[in-house]
Design an enzyme around this catalytic site. Sequence first.
Site, PDB file in Angstrom:
ATOM      1  N   GLY A 248      43.254  57.983  35.828  1.00 56.89           N
ATOM      2  CA  GLY A 248      41.931  58.563  35.652  1.00 56.89           C
ATOM      3  C   GLY A 248      41.643  58.811  34.187  1.00 56.89           C
ATOM      4  CG  ASN A 250      41.735  61.202  27.925  1.00 57.74           C
ATOM      5  OD1 ASN A 250      41.431  60.224  27.254  1.00 57.74           O
ATOM      6  ND2 ASN A 250      42.997  61.529  28.132  1.00 57.74           N
ATOM      7  N   GLY A 251      40.377  64.261  31.105  1.00 59.21           N
ATOM      8  CA  GLY A 251      39.546  65.307  31.669  1.00 59.21           C
ATOM      9  C   GLY A 251      39.276  65.164  33.148  1.00 59.21           C
ATOM     10  CB  SER A 252      39.870  62.506  35.634  1.00 55.36           C
ATOM     11  OG  SER A 252      41.209  62.121  35.353  1.00 55.36           O
ATOM     12  N   GLY A 253      41.493  65.565  35.513  1.00 60.37           N
ATOM     13  CA  GLY A 253      42.289  66.523  36.279  1.00 60.37           C
ATOM     14  C   GLY A 253      43.707  66.094  36.558  1.00 60.37           C
ATOM     15  CE  LYS A 254      45.378  61.125  33.243  1.00 55.71           C
ATOM     16  NZ  LYS A 254      44.043  61.452  32.685  1.00 55.71           N
ATOM     17  CD  GLU A 362      48.679  61.015  29.964  1.00 56.64           C
ATOM     18  OE1 GLU A 362      48.606  60.518  28.828  1.00 56.64           O
ATOM     19  OE2 GLU A 362      47.795  61.726  30.459  1.00 56.64           O
TER      20      GLU A 362
END
Length: 653
Positions: A248, A250-254, A362
């Site tokens: 997803g 950046n900022g999608s909640g991973k 990551e």
Amino acid sequence: MAQAAVMAALAAALSIISVVVPFAGGLSLLTTVPMGLLGYRYRLRVLVAATFAASVVAFLIAGVSGLMVVVNCAYVGGLAGIMKRRGRGTPTVIAVGLVAGVIFGLFIIAALTVLVRLRTLTFSAMTANFDGVVSVVSHFEPFRPAAQDARHLFGLALQYWPLLLMVYAMFSIMIVTLVGWWALSRVLGRLSGIPDVHKLETPDEIGPVAPVPVRLVDARFRYPNATHDALRPLSLTVDAGEDVAITGANGSGKTTLMLLLSGRDPTSGSIERPGAVGLGQLGGTAVILQHPESQVLGTRVADDVVWGLPPGTETDVAELLSEVGLTGMEERDTGGLSGGELQRLAVAAALARRPSLLIADEVTSMVDQRGREALLAVLSGLTERHQMALVQITHYNNEAEAADRIVQLSESQDNTHLVESTAAPAPTVSVAPRAAEPVLQLDHVGHEYASGTPWAKPALSDVAFTVHEGEGLLIHGGNGSGKSTLAWIMAGLTTPTTGSCLVRGRPATECVGEVAIAFQAARLQLMRGRVDTEVASAAGFSHRDRTRVVAALAKVGLDASLARRRIDQLSGGQMRRVVIAGLLARSPQALILDEPLAGLDAASQRGLLRLLTDLRRNSGLTVVVISHDFVGLEELCPRTLHLRDGVLTEDPS
């Protein structure tokens, strides 16, 4: 334990300096700060452990004086931290100060009662000091009678010395307590406004450890005081033995999803497990973070693998290290490992817990291509060899495709947010216009760490090249090849051992700041709490000059509405742009970017590269990029140099 060790080392160092260095006693006040932080953020036992460790070190080096500095500062700082954490005020502090003063007074009285010779020496010293003051005051006629009366009263007080010492102890402790509370409560008050939302905490659990299978049912999460959800309602199941890739933008909640899987409760919805999460426990949940330096704690490789395991746990350290590609490194110093080796060590330490659920956040974004391939080889097959569930959070398409299943957290279900991988470009010659002036000139630069000692370690050798105005240069090399050392030399932050580095004809060390450098971890370079103060501080003007702040943000494609936003509310791509905004506002001669694409999704990478390319072409900005990611860099950096083992080479592999 790690926080206690770090803060104890800092407190011991400050106390020793305050005792050993002449006229440095005031530095002892700084020792209250690390102790206050421990009292504010952790339980009392952490403060006690740090105090004991710091006291031992300070006593061995600086004697009783160093020990007393640590103990006093632990009392003042710890009291302020604990009171602040529990929401208590000045009345409670006064009450505690009175009790502490009585205890301290009783201790002194008991000690002097037993140690008669020490009491005699102490009182003789006090009498001599007092007589000296009286003699000086007696030279002034108006004060002579009062001075004689004071001498009589002092002699009378010594006859009732236990009472005198009790009053002195209570008064001195109370003054120190109130002053320390007044100063530290303001420091800790500012820290309370800094959200620690991404902190991994062990949840309070009972029952057997069994984190999988885990099932999320419309689980949603919103951070305190936030205006929108960090993770939208999500339903997801991770079964035992399954390899799941989380992707997803950046900022999608991973990362937020990682916290929920690690035990944090959702804002709404539910998470179902057969047992406890068991974060860090045997058979529970293990997490491998993006920056291995934050979780490699042992100074020796073998020690780090077993760090924190319950006593009596049998661990085949050699077998684990062999599995992650670190065969024979049991005795190696962790401080000498490359980024890829540190990340593999973190994997070995996680596997030592025999986890049922392993989360890799990551883990390949900060290592070079060779290290990335080695990590992928380690992670592939883990679910079969160890009968565990593996959750990989990644931006890279080849990593996601290797998983059993992909969960896309972005609204778009295509792969536009995944990063492609490619081979390193071939080295190229300078393509700068002939009329362009040289900005950076490196002539036979070499550098050796700890030069002249038995621990000397060469980092660079005979590096020579020129960067012209408006040119874009890519410097490629693996972890440990000397790229960061070269960047620091070009920025004037490190003096080369041999050769020279010139910025428009002047030694780089004489013009620090004229070559701006953006570090690999953007968050670590952001020192202020808010965007406008950060940009203004980096550029050297007042944050009240809104026109300049807005202009700086606009230059890197950020909206003016972000000026008042807190740094911790920004995405990774926004943080990197804020760093660049502050640096560009200084009008530097050149801009060095150390791994500018690390941790960014494909869309954020394209946006940042487009911005930098436009700046280079339209404003003549000189750009030097150090990176092991190459997709999209062709336009920004038409010229490429390869560095291997500190030497420029024609081989890009």
